[in-house]
Design an enzyme around this catalytic site. Structure first.
Site, PDB file in Angstrom:
ATOM      1  N   MET B 176       0.648  -1.161  -0.207  1.00 34.33           N
ATOM      2  CA  MET B 176       0.112   0.075  -0.141  1.00 34.33           C
ATOM      3  C   MET B 176       0.794   1.288  -0.020  1.00 34.33           C
ATOM      4  SD  MET B 176      -1.433   0.035   3.727  1.00 34.33           S
ATOM      5  CE  MET B 176      -0.509  -0.147   5.196  1.00 34.33           C
ATOM      6  N   VAL B 179       8.430   2.963   1.606  1.00 29.58           N
ATOM      7  CA  VAL B 179       9.133   3.605   2.891  1.00 29.58           C
ATOM      8  C   VAL B 179      10.342   4.378   2.492  1.00 29.58           C
ATOM      9  CG1 VAL B 179       9.833   2.905   5.008  1.00 29.58           C
ATOM     10  CG2 VAL B 179       8.101   1.789   4.163  1.00 29.58           C
ATOM     11  N   ASP B 288       2.325  -9.573  12.222  1.00 26.58           N
ATOM     12  CA  ASP B 288       3.228  -9.812  11.041  1.00 26.58           C
ATOM     13  C   ASP B 288       4.530  -9.765  11.640  1.00 26.58           C
ATOM     14  OD1 ASP B 288       3.895  -9.859   8.437  1.00 26.58           O
ATOM     15  OD2 ASP B 288       3.853  -7.775   7.818  1.00 26.58           O
TER      16      ASP B 288
END
Lengths: 197, 905
Positions: B176, B179, B288
């Site tokens: 999405m 970074v 995660d």
């Protein structure tokens, strides 16, 4: 394996992969002569070899970030060798287009004569290749050490003399020689780790 | 090897000295050794001897003194290449795509990195006529980072500045967003900025998730969690500003340096467990946890490395779920994520329904991380995502102690308890995990060992025990793997208790849907059969794939014109030897025979469909072989030939023409040719393959004889576990069949599950293909998978069945998948394959029935069960999942009949 994790003493390969310019300089310094040697062994003229040499390192620069030691090829050396061979073939193919049919066959034959990088080199050959890189690595780090310590290291590690004997000659304690030896070998290892198996 | 931090009183072992001499020993440890040497003549002598006889690279430097004098030309070349720089190397890859100088300058003005006036003064100093060299000079002057240059060279300038932050470097890319490493304009602080990408911004779910992450990070204030500085929006682009951590993540660290020492890993895991306990106490589940999300960071004032936990994108607030009437929306949000995290670290319950993942799911993931850090490999390996998902759910957890050196007793017990398939059998909190890890570190007995002493047994032992009692095999396996009861106790139990346990186990098996008794190796290793269950159920047939007779050959034909005499001779020769011949052309086009225009060769398979390991030999037929040298062809041929040779296959070019064509692929150079009569046999060193070529078409007969001989040689030598001539046949031995399951991007989960269960029961391996890339999910969004293999990658010939699952099947009618499907259907039916749609919704697929109309149906024999509108082919439908079982049974009966009938003919 080193005990614990050291972020500071990243290996040369690791630093080159992280876009460290100095590290890149060193990688090229270490492997330049070997790549040149391979190019020449493929029968390229000095001029052709220079082109292939540059193409090879361009490829290395682009893909070094993705190279993982021990994944698809055993070592950096065999990875590099594969690249040299591929670039040589590309080069010969390109030059083939400009010549007539007979020349085409000749180029074909040259391509098919190229030794396979993944075929086992003789031990002797591998050793010679490694030696070439190790000597370059020593050139690289020699300046960081006291000349006396360096010569002690050479006497012991390369000439095979006893530490006590060398110590007497240089008028230092054997312990100093041992420690110097360790520091140089440690440094050498950090330069060559991941690169030479 | 850990050296205690005190002066050594005993002499160090040889391997430690060897490490010292090779320079691989850490400085601190070396210090202690030297202290020891001071008073130990014995060790002084030992180390001196070792130093004089170097091993490894130094040995090569010693035996091979410097030979080549460094000449100036070479040094010049080296300097030239050094100036490329790795980052500029990346820039150098761009020039073809780089924009003109004008656009570059425009982008430079637009980007906001410099005041407009400065741009002019910057440029006035430079002389260069193309944008790439301008960019390079700016990089060298430190005005641009390589990342910024790359963006600008694409003519894009917007987005390099976000509010007060200047983006410096791209650190990573997610589903999405991206970074970046960035710098605050005024404060100069270096931070990490996570930016939503445009796809993410369009999706309300993604936006929710992004805000979720911002909130989660902000809610955590703990030294082991990354600190959030800011969450903002600039020109409609939301971004999250977090602390920038210098260092590397554990995945990178292990892949670069190999597995870490046990003690170090346990310390890190204990730290992570305690940090996660804190998060769990705040009502936050991470969901995660994996090595990639654990950073090693250097603390400011000490040289201690500590762990920082990253990426809260998938995290969940408990409170949100319980207090919020909107809980369903939230669940949907976490279910529709683009990347659901790698399955290697995902708990079985999270893979199935991510909303079921609670804190104990984090424990499972941390356990998988532990395995990776110690062994460098994920717990379960398999070629496909599906195979790995199933493995996490079904396959007993292997031993970790055997995979790493220096493991202490009890490590497996702790590891197995973290990875129990059922959350109830795991540790119930991170606090318990940390306590047991600390117990390991301090030499105490972990709780896990006390609870389940049997867990220390290796998986091999467990399975061996299971096999000894075949009647109870599956229940015993359930018991062993879930640590309920030790095998020894089993025998001692009264029959009534056994029955009770069996019933209990039965219930468990039923809820799991699939029995737990299985043999791992063949299936998981081959990657194609996700289940690979070793069931007592055995039925004949399933042999379509295996009916290659004594072998299977592939003929690669040029399309423009091929030498049909050659081809026919080959075909006849192979026929007499009962070797199946399959024809391929580069794109599957019909090739043109040079002599006999009426020659029929059937529909060729496109090269992309061919997998080398399904064949025993590959022949290149001559003709307009130039086309083998096209880029598209070499891209496919090269890996094919490499695989073939690597696997000991026979690769042959018929005649000089074909030989010259494939020489471009340069596999002949793998060894020096040696002449053997009229047949040239190349036996490359270091490779297990053979290359055989004949100088003319008439020699084909000899060639094939030779090839077959070589095949048999390989088989007898058991080099590749082959027997007979048919390596394909043996390769798939033990599997009664193989199915391909085609999923639309939204599929009917009930249908899929029912089919998988039925296939599993009948020991039919299956592979999953999808019609498009990316995330695909079930209609109710409880099952998700990443579509990592496309229709293109599958050759229908390799399967006995092809099942189309219902759902959003209109995806199949989109032009590209539809073309693929049509080709597949045509080729599959030609080969006598059974196609089936598993529900009424699959009827939309009948659109591809046209393809059936064009096929000869020689091998199909009219096995139509349901009556699809137009198709006379083998199309079966089941109206409900309940009908699936009987459907597959009927398919098998029919298939057997077809085979029988074919044999009679």
């Amino acid at each position: 394996m080193a005990d614990g994790i050291e972020v500071t003493s990243l290996t040369l390969l690791g630093r080159a992969q992280a876009n460290d310019e100095d590290a890149w300089h060193q990688v090229v310094h270490l492997y330049g002569p070997l790549v040149e040697k391979w190019c020449r062994r493929y029968g390229l003229s000095e001029e052709d070899a220079a082109d292939v040499f540059q193409e090879t390192f361009k490829t290395v620069a682009r893909h070094i970030g993705n190279f993982v030691p021990g994944r698809s090829v055993a070592s950096f050396r065999s990875w590099l060798k594969t690249i040299v061979r591929t670039r040589t073939i590309d080069y010969l193919r390109k030059s083939k287009r400009h010549v007539d049919a007979a020349g085409g066959t000749a180029a074909q034959m040259r391509i098919s004569d190229l030794p396979d990088p993944l075929a086992e080199d003789s031990e002797d050959e591998t050793e010679a290749d490694d030696a070439l890189v190790v000597h370059r690595a020593m050139d690289l780090i020699q300046g960081e050490f006291d000349p006396r310590n360096w010569s002690a290291f050479e006497q012991v590690a390369l000439k095979g003399r006893a530490a006590t004997e060398v110590a007497a000659e240089l008028d230092v304690t054997p312990q100093t020689i041992r420690q110097a030896n360790y520091r140089i070998r440690r440094r050498l290892r950090l330069v060559l780790e991941d690169l030479v198996e | 090897m850990a050296i205690p931090p005190t002066k050594l009183s005993t002499c160090p072992p040889n391997d430690v000295l060897a490490q010292l001499v090779s320079g691989s020993l850490h400085e601190d440890s070396a210090e202690h050794l030297f202290e020891h040497f001071e008073g130990c003549d014995f060790c002084q002598n030992r180390v001196d001897e070792l130093e004089r006889r170097p091993e490894g690279v130094l040995a090569s430097a010693r035996t091979k003194p410097r030979t080549t004098p460094d000449h100036a030309q070479l040094e010049k070349l080296i300097r030239k290449v050094q100036n490329l720089g790795p980052s500029e190397g990346a820039v150098l890859s761009l020039p073809q795509e780089a924009v003109t100088v004008d656009s570059f300058v425009a982008a430079l003005r637009r980007c906001g990195l410099f005041p407009v006036e400065e741009v002019d003064s910057l440029l006035s100093d430079l002389k260069a006529d193309d944008s790439t060299s301008i960019a390079k000079q700016l990089i060298r002057q430190g005005k641009l980072t390589p990342f910024q240059a790359r963006v600008l060279l694409k003519g894009r300038g917007k987005g390099l500045v976000l509010g007060n932050y200047v983006l410096l470097e791209k650190l990573g890319q997610g589903g999405m967003g991206n970074v970046f490493k960035a710098k605050h304009r005024r404060l100069g602080r270096v931070v990490c900025v996570k930016v939503m990408n445009s796809a993410g911004r369009k999706s309300p779910n993604m936006m929710k998730r992004f805000r979720n992450e911002a909130r989660t990070v902000a809610a955590l204030s703990h030294p082991n969690f990354v600190v959030a500085h800011d969450a903002d929006e600039a020109e409609g682009v939301p971004f999250l500003v977090m602390e920038y951590i210098e260092g590397s993540d554990l995945a990178k660290h292990v892949s670069a340096h190999g597995p870490l020492p046990v003690k170090r890993v346990l310390e890190l895991m204990s730290e992570a467990a305690e940090a996660l306990q804190y998060a769990h106490d705040q009502g936050i589940t991470h969901r995660d946890i994996k090595p990639h999300n654990l950073m090693l960071s250097e603390e400011a004032d000490s040289d201690v490395l500590s762990i920082k936990i990253l990426d809260m994108g998938l995290a969940r607030f408990d409170s949100l779920l319980s207090d919020n009437p909107d809980a369903a929306t939230h669940a949907a949000m976490t279910n529709t994520g683009v990347i659901m995290g790698t399955v290697d670290y995902m708990s079985p319950e999270q893979a199935l329904r991510s909303r079921d993942a609670d804190n104990r799911s984090d424990i499972y993931s941390l356990g998988c991380t532990l395995h990776y850090l110690l062994s460098g490999r994920p717990v379960f390996e398999g070629d496909t995502v599906m195979a790995r998902l199933v493995a996490h759910r079904e396959i007993p957890v292997p031993s970790l102690e055997q995979k790493c050196t220096g493991a202490m007793r009890g490590l497996d017990a702790v590891f197995h308890r973290m990875l129990a398939k059922k959350p109830d059998r795991r540790y119930q909190s991170m606090k318990e995990v940390a306590a047991d890890i600390n117990a390991l570190l301090t030499g105490r007995v972990p709780v896990a060992v006390e609870i389940c002493p049997d867990a220390e047994g290796s998986i091999l032992e467990q399975r061996r025990r299971c096999r000894r009692r075949p009647a109870y095999a599956s229940w015993a396996a359930v018991l062993c793997s879930s640590c309920l009861i030790g095998a020894g106790i089993w025998v001692a139990l009264p029959d009534a208790a056994k029955t009770a346990i069996q019933q209990h186990a039965q219930t468990e098996t039923d809820t799991a849907g699939v029995s737990t008794d299985m043999e791992i190796q063949p299936a998981a290793k081959e990657g194609f059969a996700a289940t690979g269950l070793a069931f007592p159920v055995n039925f004949g047939g399933g042999n379509r794939l295996l009916d290659g007779g004594d072998g299977r050959a592939l003929a690669v034909l040029p399309v423009g014109q091929f030498n049909d005499n050659e081809y026919q001779k080959l075909k006849r020769q192979l026929d007499t030897q009962n070797i199946d011949l399959i024809v391929t052309t580069i794109r599957g086009e019909q090739p043109r025979p040079a002599h006999d225009q009426k020659l029929q060769i059937g529909l060729p398979v496109p090269l992309a469909d061919v997998r080398a390991d399904n064949f025993d030999m590959i022949f290149f037929v001559s003709g307009s072989t130039d086309e083998f040298q096209s880029k598209a062809a070499t891209q496919t041929l090269e890996p094919l030939i490499n695989t073939a040779i690597g696997q000991g296959l026979v690769v042959a070019a018929l005649s000089q023409g074909a030989l010259q064509a494939v020489i471009g692929i340069d596999f002949y150079s793998r060894g020096a040719p040696e002449l053997d009569g009229n047949v040239t046999t190349v036996s490359p060193t270091g490779l297990n393959g053979w290359i055989v070529h004949a100088q003319s078409a008439v020699q084909t007969k000899e060639l094939v004889r030779k090839a077959k001989e070589l095949c048999e040689e390989t088989a007898n030598g058991q080099k590749f576990g082959m027997s007979g001539g048919g390596r394909v046949a043996t390769r798939f031995n033990g599997f009664p069949g193989r199915a391909l399951v085609v999923l639309p991007d939204q599929f009917d989960q009930a249908e899929f599950r029912a089919l998988v269960a039925v296939l599993g029961e009948q020991a039919i391996g299956f592979e999953v293909a999808s019609s498009r890339w990316g995330q695909i999910y079930s209609l109710d969004q409880t099952v998700k998978r990443i579509a990592d293999r496309m229709l293109d990658e599958f050759a229908p010939r390799n399967y006995d069945f092809v099942f189309f699952i219902g759902g959003n099947t209109h995806a199949f009618t989109e032009s590209e998948p539809n073309t693929r499907l049509r080709q597949m259907a045509a080729r599959g039916l030609e080969a006598g394959l059974i196609f089936s749609t598993t529900s009424a919704s699959g009827h939309e697929l009948m659109d591809i029935a046209d393809a059936y109309a064009n096929c000869t149906f020689e091998n199909v024999d009219q096995i139509t069960i349901a009556q699809p509108h137009t198709s006379p082919g083998a199309v079966l439908t089941a109206e409900s999942p309940a009908m699936m079982k009987s459907l597959v049974n009927r398919v098998i009966v029919m298939r057997d009949k077809v085979i029988e009938r074919r044999q009679k003919k």
